[in-house]
Design a protein around this motif. Structure first.
Motif, short mmCIF file in Angstrom:
data_model
loop_
_atom_site.label_atom_id
_atom_site.label_comp_id
_atom_site.label_asym_id
_atom_site.label_seq_id
_atom_site.Cartn_x
_atom_site.Cartn_y
_atom_site.Cartn_z
N HIS A 1 0.87 -1.18 0.00
CA HIS A 1 0.00 0.00 0.00
C HIS A 1 0.90 1.23 0.00
O HIS A 1 1.83 1.32 0.82
N LEU A 2 0.62 2.16 -0.90
CA LEU A 2 1.44 3.37 -0.98
C LEU A 2 0.83 4.49 -0.15
O LEU A 2 -0.38 4.51 0.10
N THR A 3 1.69 5.43 0.27
CA THR A 3 1.22 6.58 1.04
C THR A 3 0.35 7.47 0.18
O THR A 3 -0.70 7.92 0.59
N ARG A 4 0.84 7.73 -1.02
CA ARG A 4 0.08 8.48 -2.01
C ARG A 4 0.73 8.24 -3.36
O ARG A 4 1.82 7.71 -3.44
N HIS A 5 0.06 8.65 -4.40
CA HIS A 5 0.54 8.35 -5.74
C HIS A 5 1.25 9.55 -6.37
O HIS A 5 1.04 9.87 -7.53
N ASP A 6 2.12 10.16 -5.60
CA ASP A 6 2.95 11.26 -6.09
C ASP A 6 3.86 10.72 -7.20
O ASP A 6 4.53 9.70 -7.00
N PRO A 7 3.90 11.35 -8.37
CA PRO A 7 4.69 10.82 -9.49
C PRO A 7 6.17 10.58 -9.16
O PRO A 7 6.74 9.59 -9.60
N ASP A 8 6.78 11.47 -8.38
CA ASP A 8 8.20 11.29 -8.05
C ASP A 8 8.40 10.07 -7.14
O ASP A 8 9.30 9.25 -7.37
N ARG A 9 7.57 9.97 -6.10
CA ARG A 9 7.70 8.83 -5.18
C ARG A 9 7.33 7.53 -5.88
O ARG A 9 7.95 6.49 -5.65
N LEU A 10 6.32 7.58 -6.72
CA LEU A 10 5.91 6.39 -7.45
C LEU A 10 7.03 5.93 -8.39
O LEU A 10 7.34 4.74 -8.44
N GLY A 11 7.64 6.86 -9.08
CA GLY A 11 8.77 6.52 -9.96
C GLY A 11 9.93 5.93 -9.20
O GLY A 11 10.55 4.96 -9.64
N GLU A 12 10.21 6.49 -8.02
CA GLU A 12 11.28 5.96 -7.17
C GLU A 12 10.96 4.54 -6.71
O GLU A 12 11.83 3.66 -6.72
N PHE A 13 9.70 4.30 -6.33
CA PHE A 13 9.27 2.96 -5.92
C PHE A 13 9.46 1.96 -7.07
O PHE A 13 10.04 0.89 -6.88
N ASN B 1 13.15 -10.77 6.27
CA ASN B 1 13.10 -9.67 7.24
C ASN B 1 14.06 -8.56 6.82
O ASN B 1 13.73 -7.37 6.93
N HIS B 2 15.24 -8.92 6.35
CA HIS B 2 16.21 -7.94 5.86
C HIS B 2 15.62 -7.18 4.65
O HIS B 2 15.77 -5.96 4.55
N PHE B 3 14.96 -7.89 3.74
CA PHE B 3 14.29 -7.27 2.60
C PHE B 3 13.29 -6.22 3.06
O PHE B 3 13.25 -5.10 2.54
N LEU B 4 12.47 -6.57 4.06
CA LEU B 4 11.47 -5.63 4.56
C LEU B 4 12.12 -4.41 5.22
O LEU B 4 11.80 -3.27 4.89
N GLU B 5 13.03 -4.67 6.17
CA GLU B 5 13.60 -3.59 6.97
C GLU B 5 14.58 -2.71 6.19
O GLU B 5 14.60 -1.50 6.37
N LYS B 6 15.40 -3.31 5.37
CA LYS B 6 16.46 -2.55 4.69
C LYS B 6 16.07 -2.07 3.30
O LYS B 6 16.75 -1.23 2.72
N PHE B 7 15.00 -2.62 2.76
CA PHE B 7 14.59 -2.20 1.42
C PHE B 7 13.17 -1.63 1.40
O PHE B 7 12.99 -0.43 1.23
N LEU B 8 12.18 -2.49 1.55
CA LEU B 8 10.80 -2.08 1.29
C LEU B 8 10.33 -0.94 2.19
O LEU B 8 9.79 0.06 1.70
N PHE B 9 10.54 -1.07 3.50
CA PHE B 9 10.03 -0.06 4.41
C PHE B 9 10.85 1.23 4.42
O PHE B 9 10.48 2.19 5.06
N ARG B 10 11.93 1.25 3.68
CA ARG B 10 12.72 2.48 3.55
C ARG B 10 12.32 3.30 2.32
O ARG B 10 12.80 4.42 2.15
N LEU B 11 11.45 2.75 1.50
CA LEU B 11 10.98 3.50 0.34
C LEU B 11 9.91 4.49 0.79
O LEU B 11 8.91 4.09 1.41
N PRO B 12 10.09 5.78 0.50
CA PRO B 12 9.15 6.80 0.99
C PRO B 12 7.70 6.59 0.55
O PRO B 12 6.79 6.97 1.27
N ALA B 13 7.48 5.97 -0.58
CA ALA B 13 6.11 5.79 -1.08
C ALA B 13 5.35 4.69 -0.35
O ALA B 13 4.12 4.64 -0.40
#
Length: 152
Positions: free
Chosen positions: A72-84, A119-131
């Motif tokens: 689930h994304l925080t919002r669909h901001d084009p910059d954050r979405l592109g980064e994701f 767990n490393h994937f979640l903590e060090k990658f996915l949950f660090r993405l601003p979107a």
């Protein structure tokens, strides 16, 4: 490019064994070797055949953890979405990613060696993405069907 019955047969045979010799492929399709080779090249150039690859057993190389992650994304901001999207495209743990309708914005097929790697994937990658606002994980207990074949 219009796909005919011979093309579908060529594609089905190549999906079953992409290392089949052209002479055997031609014989099984009922074409001359040179005509078959030209047809395969045309399918490649048209983008119908995207690439050739080997199907590898994940467990055979130690990837025993398989999950479907609903993001689930925080919002669909084009910059954050592109980064994701760029981050997911470059993450080797993510095998597939789909933008879908429904509750989650994206669905990821993730393969790791074990729970610790996930767990490393979640903590060090996915949950660090601003979107990313949140993610829900469904563990794959067993695979019932895994058949990427399209030409039948």
């Amino acid at each position: 490019m219009e796909i005919d019955g011979r093309d579908l047969k060529i594609l089905a045979l190549l999906q079953d064994d992409c290392r089949i010799p052209n002479a055997e492929l031609a014989q099984r399709v009922g074409m001359s070797a040179s005509a078959c080779w030209r047809r395969v090249r045309a399918l490649e150039e048209a983008g119908v055949i995207e690439k050739y690859s080997a199907q590898i057993s994940p467990a055979g190389i130690g990837f025993d953890f398989h999950a479907i992650v609903h993001v689930h994304l925080t919002r669909h901001d084009p910059d954050r979405l592109g980064e994701f999207i760029r981050a997911v495209e470059n993450c080797p743990d993510v095998q597939e990613c789909y933008a879908t309708t429904g509750q989650a914005d994206y669905h990821l097929k993730v393969m790791c060696r074990d729970l610790e790697a996930y767990n490393h994937f979640l903590e060090k990658f996915l949950f660090r993405l601003p979107a990313v606002a949140s993610a829900q994980t469904n563990l794959v207990l067993r695979t019932i069907k895994n058949d990427p074949s399209l030409a039948r």
